[in-house]
Motif scaffolding. Structure first.
Motif: not given
Length: 186
Positions: A71-72, A84, A104-105, A107-108, A111-112
């Protein structure tokens, strides 16, 4: 051996994430905290590879393009990201692994890595969050105003997390986090 579940700690700026993580690492050195990459310049006393991995914009762009960041996010003109490979290696080895990152991170990561446990650290009240941010004395008023504005958005995202811990006591939050990490790994 089953793979360890990643735990993500997030919440608004000023809520006490860094304080909680410092206490958690002191009391439970077996927990591995990811070291972020940042384009921010080192502050006095910071060491490359300890507090952060410091990178220029070109290197950060390369890390994004090659998929090396889990994430970033960009904050206050600087970018921050989680390498990662280091996270996946620790998880595969069964090491309790914690990320302290922004909304924001988080949420990323969701998602992954849908299996990650996302924990929202909330202040006892909005007034307390504002008091903590202003009381730091480390940032100019315009930065504090931006952090408070972002805090409103971050507080509204609490429902996106698996659970919430209210930071009324650093020790209580640490105990709850350790219990959650142990439970997630069983």
């Amino acid at each position: 051996m089953p793979q360890t579940r990643l735990t993500v700690l997030s919440g608004p700026s000023g809520v006490g994430k860094s304080t909680v993580v410092a206490e958690l690492r002191r009391a439970h050195p077996e927990v591995w905290l990811s070291v972020s990459v940042t384009t921010r310049k080192p502050r006095p006393g910071e060491t490359h590879g300890v507090e952060y991995f410091f990178a220029d914009d070109a290197e950060f762009d390369r890390l994004i393009e090659s998929g090396e960041l889990l994430e970033w996010a960009e904050f206050a003109g600087n970018r921050y990201g989680t390498p990662r490979a280091a996270v996946l290696d620790r998880l595969a080895a069964g090491t309790p692994t914690l990320l302290e990152i922004d909304l924001q991170g988080a949420r990323q990561v969701r998602a992954s890595m849908a299996e990650a446990l996302l924990v929202f650290l909330a202040p006892p009240s909005w007034e307390e969050l504002e008091r903590r941010l202003r009381g730091r004395g480390t940032e100019p008023p315009d930065v504090i105003a931006r952090r408070l504005e972002a805090g409103l958005i971050e507080m509204a995202a609490e429902k996106e997390f698996d659970l919430t811990l209210v930071n009324t006591s650093v020790q209580d939050v640490c105990q709850a986090l350790i219990a959650l990490m142990a439970e997630a790994d069983n």
